[in-house]
Design an enzyme around this catalytic site. Structure first.
Site, PDB file in Angstrom:
ATOM      1  N   LYS A  33       0.844  -1.198   0.000  1.00  0.00           N
ATOM      2  CA  LYS A  33       0.000   0.000   0.000  1.00  0.00           C
ATOM      3  C   LYS A  33       0.882   1.252   0.000  1.00  0.00           C
ATOM      4  O   LYS A  33       2.103   1.187   0.180  1.00  0.00           O
ATOM      5  CB  LYS A  33      -0.895   0.004   1.237  1.00  0.00           C
ATOM      6  CG  LYS A  33      -0.113   0.098   2.543  1.00  0.00           C
ATOM      7  CD  LYS A  33      -1.021   0.132   3.756  1.00  0.00           C
ATOM      8  CE  LYS A  33      -0.187   0.268   5.031  1.00  0.00           C
ATOM      9  NZ  LYS A  33      -1.022   0.449   6.225  1.00  0.00           N
ATOM     10  N   ARG A 131     -10.278   0.939  15.309  1.00  0.00           N
ATOM     11  CA  ARG A 131     -10.223   1.567  13.992  1.00  0.00           C
ATOM     12  C   ARG A 131     -11.172   0.755  13.120  1.00  0.00           C
ATOM     13  O   ARG A 131     -12.368   0.704  13.405  1.00  0.00           O
ATOM     14  CB  ARG A 131      -8.764   1.548  13.503  1.00  0.00           C
ATOM     15  CG  ARG A 131      -8.385   2.665  12.564  1.00  0.00           C
ATOM     16  CD  ARG A 131      -6.896   2.692  12.300  1.00  0.00           C
ATOM     17  NE  ARG A 131      -6.377   1.450  11.743  1.00  0.00           N
ATOM     18  CZ  ARG A 131      -5.124   1.255  11.350  1.00  0.00           C
ATOM     19  NH1 ARG A 131      -4.255   2.244  11.456  1.00  0.00           N
ATOM     20  NH2 ARG A 131      -4.725   0.104  10.853  1.00  0.00           N
ATOM     21  N   HIS A 163      -5.865  -6.435  13.525  1.00  0.00           N
ATOM     22  CA  HIS A 163      -4.599  -5.690  13.435  1.00  0.00           C
ATOM     23  C   HIS A 163      -4.154  -5.272  14.828  1.00  0.00           C
ATOM     24  O   HIS A 163      -4.970  -4.899  15.667  1.00  0.00           O
ATOM     25  CB  HIS A 163      -4.793  -4.461  12.543  1.00  0.00           C
ATOM     26  CG  HIS A 163      -3.511  -3.841  12.074  1.00  0.00           C
ATOM     27  ND1 HIS A 163      -2.559  -4.545  11.387  1.00  0.00           N
ATOM     28  CD2 HIS A 163      -3.017  -2.581  12.214  1.00  0.00           C
ATOM     29  CE1 HIS A 163      -1.537  -3.746  11.100  1.00  0.00           C
ATOM     30  NE2 HIS A 163      -1.789  -2.550  11.600  1.00  0.00           N
ATOM     31  N   ARG A 219       1.422 -10.566   7.537  1.00  0.00           N
ATOM     32  CA  ARG A 219       1.259  -9.399   6.672  1.00  0.00           C
ATOM     33  C   ARG A 219       2.358  -8.366   6.915  1.00  0.00           C
ATOM     34  O   ARG A 219       2.076  -7.237   7.347  1.00  0.00           O
ATOM     35  CB  ARG A 219      -0.095  -8.729   6.913  1.00  0.00           C
ATOM     36  CG  ARG A 219      -1.315  -9.610   6.786  1.00  0.00           C
ATOM     37  CD  ARG A 219      -2.586  -8.775   6.872  1.00  0.00           C
ATOM     38  NE  ARG A 219      -2.598  -7.878   8.000  1.00  0.00           N
ATOM     39  CZ  ARG A 219      -3.162  -8.131   9.173  1.00  0.00           C
ATOM     40  NH1 ARG A 219      -3.767  -9.272   9.394  1.00  0.00           N
ATOM     41  NH2 ARG A 219      -3.124  -7.235  10.144  1.00  0.00           N
ATOM     42  N   TYR A 261      14.200  31.102   5.238  1.00  0.00           N
ATOM     43  CA  TYR A 261      13.081  31.899   5.740  1.00  0.00           C
ATOM     44  C   TYR A 261      13.159  32.107   7.253  1.00  0.00           C
ATOM     45  O   TYR A 261      13.421  31.182   8.009  1.00  0.00           O
ATOM     46  CB  TYR A 261      11.753  31.216   5.416  1.00  0.00           C
ATOM     47  CG  TYR A 261      11.380  31.231   3.954  1.00  0.00           C
ATOM     48  CD1 TYR A 261      11.279  32.422   3.242  1.00  0.00           C
ATOM     49  CD2 TYR A 261      11.093  30.040   3.288  1.00  0.00           C
ATOM     50  CE1 TYR A 261      10.926  32.428   1.904  1.00  0.00           C
ATOM     51  CE2 TYR A 261      10.733  30.027   1.950  1.00  0.00           C
ATOM     52  CZ  TYR A 261      10.650  31.233   1.263  1.00  0.00           C
ATOM     53  OH  TYR A 261      10.292  31.229  -0.055  1.00  0.00           O
ATOM     54  N   CYS A 308      12.478  24.595   2.859  1.00  0.00           N
ATOM     55  CA  CYS A 308      11.542  25.294   1.975  1.00  0.00           C
ATOM     56  C   CYS A 308      10.798  24.270   1.116  1.00  0.00           C
ATOM     57  O   CYS A 308      11.050  23.074   1.188  1.00  0.00           O
ATOM     58  CB  CYS A 308      12.302  26.273   1.088  1.00  0.00           C
ATOM     59  SG  CYS A 308      13.390  27.388   2.006  1.00  0.00           S
ATOM     60  N   ASP A 310      11.107  23.689  -1.968  1.00  0.00           N
ATOM     61  CA  ASP A 310      11.908  23.091  -3.027  1.00  0.00           C
ATOM     62  C   ASP A 310      13.382  22.931  -2.681  1.00  0.00           C
ATOM     63  O   ASP A 310      14.144  22.411  -3.499  1.00  0.00           O
ATOM     64  CB  ASP A 310      11.825  23.970  -4.286  1.00  0.00           C
ATOM     65  CG  ASP A 310      10.411  24.421  -4.576  1.00  0.00           C
ATOM     66  OD1 ASP A 310       9.598  23.555  -4.910  1.00  0.00           O
ATOM     67  OD2 ASP A 310      10.123  25.621  -4.432  1.00  0.00           O
TER      68      ASP A 310
END
Length: 372
Positions: A33, A131, A163, A219, A261, A308, A310
């Protein structure tokens, strides 16, 4: 010439799956997943199958259908299914579905009629995670309804599962409590007249540390990719992912220069700075500001200032640095570079999140150990 890349060692995935396979008599489901935890779902799945995985596990129906479109025809279980999905497409494609409530079961019965074939179901009991899964109180009704639908030829109950909450903390009492609830739930399954082929409970941690929880199928997810679910233990696993980039700009700045920044980092002396073209759009957590470890020039350094979107900056002091030098964020650690575990510790998260973040489409993934 590449700017930034994620490299995935498929042989490491094969070795990890072989190691996991050798530790159990149960069948093995490699969980792929989340785009294979950021490693690439289809290549990771094929590598795991090369090494003896029997099943593949995914969350979404789309993930399961992507595997089928890639020509992968082994058993696949999809378990995170919101209302209104075209479940009949999964049934037609031979995808096993996780059912955890009466409304889900009703949808799967209807989808089986549309598909013209029985839905293969894994009924999930909530043993304590709160859950997905039917509560112990709701479990008998779900079993009875599934048994009737099976008698009517609309479903086939292939598995029963749950689980763990705390398997990554070996010895935690919650694991034993959940195992006891699971056994109780299995007793109810038998009373309902169901005989599913697969009972499954063990995730990566339990696969590695609790053989009494293996039942018919394990699993593992994280361990497939060479990362340990238990802090401080490696279990001989080999991390498969490396993330790195080439320095974009190198510059000399005077003491007292604010960096990035907000100037949350200020140079204490004249320094060589390296600007690395990776940022939070690529998977670098912004929480790695002033804390993320990076190897450059054979030396481990710490990100200077804010990450940042990028890019980020490294203060290299008086060490020489040039545009084009390779900065490694994390890898296997074999060459002294930081690992995903180091990053998780630095930013206060888990290794799962570090590698999964690097599934960005902007940073190309390259594979070592591909087979024709």
């Amino acid at each position: 010439m590449w700017q930034a890349e994620v490299r995935v060692d498929l042989d490491a995935i094969r070795e990890n799956v072989s190691r996991l396979r050798s530790g159990t008599t149960a069948e093995l489901m490699a969980v792929v997943k989340g785009d294979g935890y950021g490693h690439g779902m289809v290549p990771a799945a094929r590598a795991a199958l090369d090494a003896g995985a029997d099943w593949l596990g995914v969350c979404t129906l789309d993930e399961a259908l992507t595997l089928r479109r890639a020509g992968i025809d082994v058993p696949v279980l999809a378990w995170l299914l919101a209302p209104g999905l075209p479940l009949h497409e999964g049934i037609t494609a031979g995808v096993d579905l996780g059912a955890a409530s009466m409304p889900q079961l009703d949808e799967m019965i209807e989808a089986s009629r549309t598909a013209g074939r029985p839905a293969r179901l894994h009924l999930k009991i909530d043993t304590g995670l709160a859950r997905g899964g039917a509560t112990v109180a709701d479990w008998p009704a779900l079993l009875d309804a599934a048994a009737k639908a099976q008698a009517d030829g609309l479903v086939e109950v292939v598995g029963v599962w749950s689980h763990f909450v705390y398997a990554d903390s070996p010895g935690h009492p919650t694991t034993d409590r959940q195992l006891a609830v699971f056994h109780e739930g299995l007793g109810m399954v038998e009373k309902a007249g169901l005989r599913p082929r697969y009972r499954h409970l063990a995730n990566s941690a339990a696969t590695l540390t609790r053989p009494d929880t293996h039942f018919d199928l394990v699993r593992p997810g994280l361990a497939v990719y060479g990362l340990s679910p238990v802090a401080g233990e490696s279990y001989g696993l080999r991390p498969a992912m490396t993330a790195r980039a080439r320095v974009m700009i190198a510059k000399r700045v005077p003491a007292g220069s604010g960096v990035s920044y907000g100037h949350t980092y200020v140079t204490e002396r004249d320094a060589n700075l390296a600007v690395v073209p990776l940022g939070y759009a690529d998977g670098v957590p912004r929480h790695a500001s002033n804390s993320g470890p990076v190897q450059l020039g054979g030396v481990r350094r710490t990100i200077s200032g804010r990450v940042c979107m990028d890019q980020f900056v490294l203060d290299c002091g008086d060490d020489p640095v040039a545009a084009g030098d390779v900065a490694t964020l994390f890898g296997s650690g074999a060459d002294g570079e930081p690992t995903a575990d180091d990053w998780a510790e630095a930013v206060g998260t888990i290794n799962y999140e570090i590698v999964t973040r690097f599934g960005s489409t902007r940073v190309p993934r390259h594979y070592d150990g591909e087979r024709p």
